[in-house]
Design a protein around this motif. Sequence first.
Motif, PDB file in Angstrom:
ATOM      1  N   MET A   1      -2.311  -7.364  -3.777  1.00  0.00           N
ATOM      2  CA  MET A   1      -0.892  -7.040  -4.322  1.00  0.00           C
ATOM      3  C   MET A   1      -1.319  -6.914  -5.825  1.00  0.00           C
ATOM      4  O   MET A   1      -2.018  -7.454  -6.676  1.00  0.00           O
ATOM      5  N   LEU A   9       3.528  -3.884  -5.477  1.00  0.00           N
ATOM      6  CA  LEU A   9       2.970  -3.176  -4.633  1.00  0.00           C
ATOM      7  C   LEU A   9       1.968  -4.113  -3.786  1.00  0.00           C
ATOM      8  O   LEU A   9       1.033  -4.720  -4.047  1.00  0.00           O
ATOM      9  N   ARG A  10       2.287  -4.099  -2.271  1.00  0.00           N
ATOM     10  CA  ARG A  10       1.689  -5.258  -1.461  1.00  0.00           C
ATOM     11  C   ARG A  10       1.499  -4.461   0.031  1.00  0.00           C
ATOM     12  O   ARG A  10       1.925  -3.553   0.173  1.00  0.00           O
ATOM     13  N   LYS A  11       0.549  -5.070   0.699  1.00  0.00           N
ATOM     14  CA  LYS A  11       0.189  -4.625   2.052  1.00  0.00           C
ATOM     15  C   LYS A  11       1.398  -4.630   2.885  1.00  0.00           C
ATOM     16  O   LYS A  11       2.327  -5.568   2.802  1.00  0.00           O
ATOM     17  N   GLU A  50      -3.181   0.585   7.930  1.00  0.00           N
ATOM     18  CA  GLU A  50      -3.753  -0.671   8.214  1.00  0.00           C
ATOM     19  C   GLU A  50      -5.273  -0.802   8.475  1.00  0.00           C
ATOM     20  O   GLU A  50      -6.069  -1.467   7.987  1.00  0.00           O
ATOM     21  N   ARG A  53      -7.509   0.641   5.855  1.00  0.00           N
ATOM     22  CA  ARG A  53      -7.539  -0.334   4.737  1.00  0.00           C
ATOM     23  C   ARG A  53      -8.804  -1.273   5.229  1.00  0.00           C
ATOM     24  O   ARG A  53      -9.410  -1.590   4.268  1.00  0.00           O
ATOM     25  N   TYR A  58      -8.681   0.245   0.994  1.00  0.00           N
ATOM     26  CA  TYR A  58      -7.575   0.855   0.380  1.00  0.00           C
ATOM     27  C   TYR A  58      -6.824   1.382   1.402  1.00  0.00           C
ATOM     28  O   TYR A  58      -7.290   2.052   2.499  1.00  0.00           O
ATOM     29  N   TRP A  61       0.677   1.003   0.239  1.00  0.00           N
ATOM     30  CA  TRP A  61       1.428  -0.544  -0.046  1.00  0.00           C
ATOM     31  C   TRP A  61       2.945  -0.238   0.280  1.00  0.00           C
ATOM     32  O   TRP A  61       3.265   1.041   0.233  1.00  0.00           O
ATOM     33  N   THR A  62       3.511  -1.242   0.602  1.00  0.00           N
ATOM     34  CA  THR A  62       4.880  -1.322   0.481  1.00  0.00           C
ATOM     35  C   THR A  62       5.061  -1.470  -0.984  1.00  0.00           C
ATOM     36  O   THR A  62       4.786  -2.422  -1.414  1.00  0.00           O
ATOM     37  N   TRP A  74       6.946   3.492  -0.202  1.00  0.00           N
ATOM     38  CA  TRP A  74       5.516   3.446   0.427  1.00  0.00           C
ATOM     39  C   TRP A  74       4.643   4.365  -0.043  1.00  0.00           C
ATOM     40  O   TRP A  74       5.204   5.528  -0.256  1.00  0.00           O
ATOM     41  N   GLY A  76       0.219   4.844  -1.880  1.00  0.00           N
ATOM     42  CA  GLY A  76      -0.929   4.211  -2.302  1.00  0.00           C
ATOM     43  C   GLY A  76      -2.301   5.315  -2.108  1.00  0.00           C
ATOM     44  O   GLY A  76      -1.978   6.297  -1.908  1.00  0.00           O
ATOM     45  N   GLU A 114      -5.949   1.122 -10.023  1.00  0.00           N
ATOM     46  CA  GLU A 114      -6.796   0.666  -9.031  1.00  0.00           C
ATOM     47  C   GLU A 114      -8.027   1.676  -8.679  1.00  0.00           C
ATOM     48  O   GLU A 114      -9.034   1.049  -8.412  1.00  0.00           O
TER      49      GLU A 114
END
Length: 175
Positions: A1, A9-11, A50, A53, A58, A61-62, A74, A76, A114
């Motif tokens: 996160m 920003l999270r998975k 995913e 990822r 990587y 993210w949501t 959404w 990344g 990142e």
Amino acid sequence: MIETARLVLRKPLLSDASSLFEFLGAPEAMQFTHTDASLKDCRQRIAVHERRRRRDGYAPWTVILKSTGRAIGWGGLYDDPFDSGWGVEPGYYFHPGAWGHGYGSEFVSAALAEADHTLKLAKVGAFARPENRVSRRLLEKAGFELIRFVPEIERFFFERQRPTALTSPAPPIAS
């Protein structure tokens, strides 16, 4: 996160799909890129990324707005699993209600941090359609340079090198 001043920003979770489909399935919001035709397609998009990822370390993210807890975007860093071979790029898609508030710039800045500090990527690419002036301006503001027009996908290709201060060894300390 990852947290920024206004965003989390999270998975993504499969339970995010309904909120994400509000804009990922809306032709207006996705006018310059792929639009999901159904909620099932949106869930599939999330699942495919995913899996990447887990492989790459990587993926998108949501994007949650801290002040409301609502999913507003959404995106990344990713090597597009549906059109691979172009390298790592930041993708960003926002609900139209979130447009014009600077969330895209805040998001891209976090994604590039990142890329630079965690993933230590030498360069990051990006694409924008000629008519998508907002995205082109955002990329240029973030330090991307226009490299060329790619006719087969009708997009400009931009690239950003990792800052040299992050790639050079630290200078020797004088004694």
